[in-house]
Design a protein around this motif. Structure first.
Motif, PDB file in Angstrom:
ATOM      1  N   GLU A 113      32.174  32.839  44.367  1.00 34.18           N
ATOM      2  CA  GLU A 113      31.224  33.957  44.466  1.00 34.18           C
ATOM      3  C   GLU A 113      31.429  34.740  45.761  1.00 34.18           C
ATOM      4  OE1 GLU A 113      27.255  32.491  43.944  1.00 34.18           O
ATOM      5  OE2 GLU A 113      27.535  32.205  41.791  1.00 34.18           O
ATOM      6  N   ASP A 114      31.692  34.027  46.854  1.00 33.42           N
ATOM      7  CA  ASP A 114      31.934  34.674  48.140  1.00 33.42           C
ATOM      8  C   ASP A 114      33.173  35.572  48.049  1.00 33.42           C
ATOM      9  OD1 ASP A 114      30.832  34.830  50.791  1.00 33.42           O
ATOM     10  OD2 ASP A 114      32.604  33.767  51.517  1.00 33.42           O
ATOM     11  N   PHE A 115      34.220  35.067  47.424  1.00 34.22           N
ATOM     12  CA  PHE A 115      35.460  35.820  47.246  1.00 34.22           C
ATOM     13  C   PHE A 115      35.207  37.063  46.379  1.00 34.22           C
ATOM     14  CE2 PHE A 115      39.601  36.443  45.030  1.00 34.22           C
ATOM     15  CZ  PHE A 115      40.332  36.830  46.135  1.00 34.22           C
ATOM     16  N   GLU A 116      34.425  36.906  45.317  1.00 33.79           N
ATOM     17  CA  GLU A 116      34.098  38.043  44.457  1.00 33.79           C
ATOM     18  C   GLU A 116      33.326  39.110  45.222  1.00 33.79           C
ATOM     19  OE1 GLU A 116      32.022  36.237  41.201  1.00 33.79           O
ATOM     20  OE2 GLU A 116      33.877  35.558  40.240  1.00 33.79           O
ATOM     21  N   ARG A 117      32.410  38.700  46.093  1.00 29.88           N
ATOM     22  CA  ARG A 117      31.675  39.675  46.916  1.00 29.88           C
ATOM     23  C   ARG A 117      32.623  40.432  47.831  1.00 29.88           C
ATOM     24  NH1 ARG A 117      27.585  35.972  46.953  1.00 29.88           N
ATOM     25  NH2 ARG A 117      28.380  34.918  48.786  1.00 29.88           N
ATOM     26  N   GLU A 118      33.573  39.715  48.432  1.00 29.74           N
ATOM     27  CA  GLU A 118      34.544  40.367  49.309  1.00 29.74           C
ATOM     28  C   GLU A 118      35.379  41.378  48.537  1.00 29.74           C
ATOM     29  OE1 GLU A 118      36.868  37.447  51.400  1.00 29.74           O
ATOM     30  OE2 GLU A 118      35.092  36.533  52.299  1.00 29.74           O
ATOM     31  N   LEU A 119      35.786  41.022  47.324  1.00 29.12           N
ATOM     32  CA  LEU A 119      36.563  41.950  46.502  1.00 29.12           C
ATOM     33  C   LEU A 119      35.749  43.184  46.148  1.00 29.12           C
ATOM     34  CD1 LEU A 119      38.472  39.601  44.034  1.00 29.12           C
ATOM     35  CD2 LEU A 119      39.421  40.909  45.938  1.00 29.12           C
ATOM     36  N   ASP A 120      34.475  43.000  45.838  1.00 28.84           N
ATOM     37  CA  ASP A 120      33.601  44.126  45.532  1.00 28.84           C
ATOM     38  C   ASP A 120      33.455  45.046  46.737  1.00 28.84           C
ATOM     39  OD1 ASP A 120      33.222  43.306  42.946  1.00 28.84           O
ATOM     40  OD2 ASP A 120      31.261  42.386  43.316  1.00 28.84           O
ATOM     41  N   ASP A 122      35.690  45.423  49.138  1.00 24.97           N
ATOM     42  CA  ASP A 122      36.961  46.098  49.309  1.00 24.97           C
ATOM     43  C   ASP A 122      37.108  47.262  48.327  1.00 24.97           C
ATOM     44  OD1 ASP A 122      37.662  44.395  51.335  1.00 24.97           O
ATOM     45  OD2 ASP A 122      38.970  43.134  50.113  1.00 24.97           O
ATOM     46  N   ASP A 123      36.616  47.097  47.102  1.00 25.78           N
ATOM     47  CA  ASP A 123      36.695  48.150  46.093  1.00 25.78           C
ATOM     48  C   ASP A 123      35.855  49.359  46.481  1.00 25.78           C
ATOM     49  OD1 ASP A 123      38.386  46.610  44.584  1.00 25.78           O
ATOM     50  OD2 ASP A 123      36.860  45.957  43.148  1.00 25.78           O
ATOM     51  N   GLU A 124      34.773  49.138  47.215  1.00 27.76           N
ATOM     52  CA  GLU A 124      33.884  50.219  47.610  1.00 27.76           C
ATOM     53  C   GLU A 124      34.466  51.057  48.738  1.00 27.76           C
ATOM     54  OE1 GLU A 124      30.072  48.577  48.495  1.00 27.76           O
ATOM     55  OE2 GLU A 124      29.836  47.749  46.490  1.00 27.76           O
ATOM     56  N   LEU A 125      35.445  50.511  49.467  1.00 24.42           N
ATOM     57  CA  LEU A 125      36.019  51.231  50.605  1.00 24.42           C
ATOM     58  C   LEU A 125      36.989  52.272  50.195  1.00 24.42           C
ATOM     59  CD1 LEU A 125      36.575  48.280  53.061  1.00 24.42           C
ATOM     60  CD2 LEU A 125      34.708  49.902  53.045  1.00 24.42           C
TER      61      LEU A 125
END
Length: 125
Positions: A113-120, A122-125
């Motif tokens: 879940e932590d990794f998924e949050r980080e990916l989300d 990164d996608d917003e940047l």
């Protein structure tokens, strides 16, 4: 209430060392965990391997602690409960998805879940 806290890089493991989680202990559990400053930035693993029984207030306290972590945009997982208590907790609170038998499974869940949050992010940047 007897407990131990183990802080790791991205995790706080809270080990409750009581056989029963009743209404009196439920309020204390919520308060003690709410006062752990590291949980603002780290995920929570709730180790309940010692717990053999829990009343309705005890189960609600577990759920409250769990949801508080998600309100902080962090993850939580519960592990170590006997099968009957795990089933009862899942039945009463079906939105609690991270109820697993072992610590390693709990770590895997919150880290994913932590990794998924980080990916989300990164996608917003």
């Amino acid at each position: 209430m007897q407990f131990k806290i183990d802080t790791k890089e991205k995790l706080v493991i809270f080990r409750l060392e009581e056989a029963s989680l009743n209404a009196k202990m439920a309020a204390e559990l919520e308060q003690v965990i709410a006062e752990i400053d590291e949980l603002e930035e780290k995920n929570l693993l709730l180790d309940l391997h010692s717990v053999q029984s829990a009343d309705e207030a005890g189960l609600k306290a577990i759920f409250t602690v769990y949801t508080r972590q998600y309100e902080r945009e962090r993850s939580a997982a519960v592990f170590g409960l006997p099968k009957d208590l795990s089933r009862e907790l899942g039945d009463q609170y079906p939105e609690m998805l991270n109820i697993v038998p072992t610590e390693s499974e709990a770590i895997d869940m919150v880290m994913m879940e932590d990794f998924e949050r980080e990916l989300d992010l990164d996608d917003e940047l």
